[in-house]
Design an enzyme around this catalytic site. Structure first.
Site, PDB file in Angstrom:
ATOM      1  N   LYS A 220      -4.486  -8.472   5.064  1.00 22.53           N
ATOM      2  CA  LYS A 220      -3.935  -8.077   3.563  1.00 22.53           C
ATOM      3  C   LYS A 220      -2.636  -8.606   2.800  1.00 22.53           C
ATOM      4  O   LYS A 220      -2.321  -8.509   1.941  1.00 22.53           O
ATOM      5  CB  LYS A 220      -3.884  -5.894   4.036  1.00 22.53           C
ATOM      6  CG  LYS A 220      -3.084  -6.048   3.444  1.00 22.53           C
ATOM      7  CD  LYS A 220      -3.019  -4.146   3.565  1.00 22.53           C
ATOM      8  CE  LYS A 220      -2.973  -3.257   2.550  1.00 22.53           C
ATOM      9  NZ  LYS A 220      -2.252  -2.260   2.919  1.00 22.53           N
ATOM     10  N   GLU A 230      -1.216  -4.933  -7.575  1.00 19.17           N
ATOM     11  CA  GLU A 230      -2.390  -4.532  -7.995  1.00 19.17           C
ATOM     12  C   GLU A 230      -2.582  -4.578  -9.557  1.00 19.17           C
ATOM     13  O   GLU A 230      -3.019  -4.315 -10.184  1.00 19.17           O
ATOM     14  CB  GLU A 230      -2.740  -2.857  -7.229  1.00 19.17           C
ATOM     15  CG  GLU A 230      -3.486  -3.095  -7.281  1.00 19.17           C
ATOM     16  CD  GLU A 230      -4.253  -1.481  -6.497  1.00 19.17           C
ATOM     17  OE1 GLU A 230      -4.384  -1.249  -5.408  1.00 19.17           O
ATOM     18  OE2 GLU A 230      -4.953  -0.801  -7.425  1.00 19.17           O
ATOM     19  N   HIS A 241     -12.970   2.998  -1.832  1.00 17.00           N
ATOM     20  CA  HIS A 241     -12.426   3.839  -2.105  1.00 17.00           C
ATOM     21  C   HIS A 241     -12.277   5.154  -3.448  1.00 17.00           C
ATOM     22  O   HIS A 241     -12.188   6.487  -3.463  1.00 17.00           O
ATOM     23  CB  HIS A 241     -10.898   3.467  -2.618  1.00 17.00           C
ATOM     24  CG  HIS A 241      -9.961   3.320  -1.024  1.00 17.00           C
ATOM     25  ND1 HIS A 241     -10.776   2.098  -0.267  1.00 17.00           N
ATOM     26  CD2 HIS A 241      -9.130   3.216  -0.230  1.00 17.00           C
ATOM     27  CE1 HIS A 241      -9.985   1.868   0.935  1.00 17.00           C
ATOM     28  NE2 HIS A 241      -9.121   2.859   0.953  1.00 17.00           N
ATOM     29  N   HIS A 245     -12.546   8.185  -2.267  1.00 13.95           N
ATOM     30  CA  HIS A 245     -11.560   9.497  -2.370  1.00 13.95           C
ATOM     31  C   HIS A 245     -12.060  10.742  -3.338  1.00 13.95           C
ATOM     32  O   HIS A 245     -11.271  11.790  -2.859  1.00 13.95           O
ATOM     33  CB  HIS A 245     -10.670   8.685  -3.833  1.00 13.95           C
ATOM     34  CG  HIS A 245      -9.183   8.218  -3.276  1.00 13.95           C
ATOM     35  ND1 HIS A 245      -9.113   7.265  -4.254  1.00 13.95           N
ATOM     36  CD2 HIS A 245      -9.026   7.493  -1.904  1.00 13.95           C
ATOM     37  CE1 HIS A 245      -7.596   6.304  -3.451  1.00 13.95           C
ATOM     38  NE2 HIS A 245      -7.897   6.842  -1.896  1.00 13.95           N
TER      39      HIS A 245
HETATM   40  N1  GLY Z   1      -4.788   0.667   0.835  1.00 17.08           N
HETATM   41  C1  GLY Z   1      -5.096  -0.787  -0.288  1.00 17.08           C
HETATM   42  C2  GLY Z   1      -3.588  -1.187  -0.722  1.00 17.08           C
HETATM   43  O1  GLY Z   1      -2.609  -1.116  -0.206  1.00 17.08           O
HETATM   44  O2  GLY Z   1      -3.694  -1.999  -1.908  1.00 17.08           O
END
Ligand code: GLY
Length: 352
Positions: A220, A230, A241, A245
């Site tokens: 990550k 993002e 997700h 969600h």
């Molecule tokens: N949980 C996804 C992110 O942190 O982008």
């Protein structure tokens, strides 16, 4: 103990290992001078760890105050956020002070958002106590609360000053809470490669969670370093997700996040195969791994209800929605489709 660097601006480290809560004051003194530390926690985690953390911080020379709110997704709203902000003001925290998020995903998201708003931003340290927050939500600086229309719809990016992940906390997690975190870990395995994915099939996650957390965090960290806000690659972390969600929302947030993401991942994997984007036996492989980790692979809500709930999601942009499509383990694709195509996709992967 190992520390995974996250080279954002500013950079920080994710320390992973046993005994970190007891030692948190000494460790934080290496990066944060004496100041007022406001610990935000919830009614489950507070009774377990607040005293340990407070003792350690005070011994290291920090002034400490604490705010505890009722545990659960139902607290992740403006009312609690406002109460935390009022608390920080009553305690006279200044810009040189620091907020500590001690708990799971809800605590981390909401306390992080409070830190991002208060005085237009103060330092925040994340101390994840669940597997879900350890492998995913405590790292990367996403903070948020839920709105009536959906999950995490108000928030901010605030990279933490440090993450201290005490793996002793995982030993006492109820099995369903552990499984919740396993869902985000399996998701990371699907995104990353077969070697990481195999750790969720062969029992390594239970036997050596520190190693698995470190590998998930390292993966990550790389994504977040390349795309902190993002705009592109980080969207892959939303695998499972969109439907996840929607499941949470349809359940009135009674289905926990990880369980909903697991079912969402299963739906999108089956859809990917059914629509010819992935080859068999990808979906069966992913579903077997989810089941092995005590996670669901289906949802009881009808595709129409899920599609409607999903369309309030942040991943919608105007008339389009971006889906993360698994093609094989270690390879996913972003597909931006008109919102009208979401229902057929969910139908293709839905299973009662
Ligand atoms: N949980 C996804 C992110 O942190 O982008």
């Amino acid at each position: 103990m190992q520390t995974i660097p996250v080279n954002t601006n500013p950079p920080y480290g994710v320390a992973i290992g046993p005994g970190l809560l007891k030692d948190c004051g000494r460790r934080l003194r290496e990066i944060i001078p004496p100041c007022h530390m406001a610990v935000v926690t919830d009614s489950i985690v507070g009774p377990l760890y607040l005293e340990t953390v407070t003792e350690s911080l005070k011994t290291a020379g920090y002034t400490v105050s604490a705010y505890t709110f009722p545990a659960g997704e139902g607290s992740k709203n403006f009312t609690t956020l406002s109460a935390i902000l009022e608390f920080l003001a009553e305690e006279h925290l200044t810009r040189t002070d620091c907020l500590i998020a001690l708990g799971g995903g809800v605590v981390g998201d909401m306390a992080g958002f409070a830190a991002a708003c208060y005085l237009r931003g103060i330092r925040c340290v994340q101390m994840p106590t669940t597997l879900l927050s350890a492998v995913d939500s405590s790292v990367g600086g996403k903070t948020a609360i839920d709105l009536k229309a959906g999950k995490n719809l108000a928030g901010a990016f605030l990279q933490p000053a440090a993450v201290l992940c005490d793996t002793d906390c995982l030993k006492t997690l109820p099995p369903a809470v552990f499984a919740d975190g396993a869902a985000e870990a399996v998701k990371t395995g699907v995104l990353c490669d077969e070697t990481l994915f195999a750790l969720f099939e062969d029992g390594t996650l239970k036997a050596d969670p520190a190693e698995v957390i470190a590998r998930c965090v390292a993966y990550k960290a790389g994504v977040v370093e390349r795309d902190e806000r993002e705009q592109g690659e980080r969207k892959f972390l939303n695998l499972g997700h969109t439907v996840g969600h929607a499941i949470e929302k349809c359940s009135g947030y009674t289905i926990p996040h990880g369980h909903a993401v697991a079912a969402g991942l299963a739906v999108i994997a089956r859809a990917s195969e059914a629509l010819g984007w992935a080859e068999e036996p990808l979906a069966a492989w992913i579903c077997a791994c989810l089941r092995k980790n005590a996670l669901p692979v289906s949802a009881e809500y009808a595709p129409e209800a899920l599609a409607e709930a999903a369309l309030a999601d942040k991943k919608r942009a105007g008339g389009n929605i971006t889906l993360v499509i698994p093609k094989k383990i270690g390879l996913c694709e972003l597909k931006t489709v008109p919102v009208t195509e979401l229902l057929p996709v969910i139908r293709a992967g839905w299973e009662a």
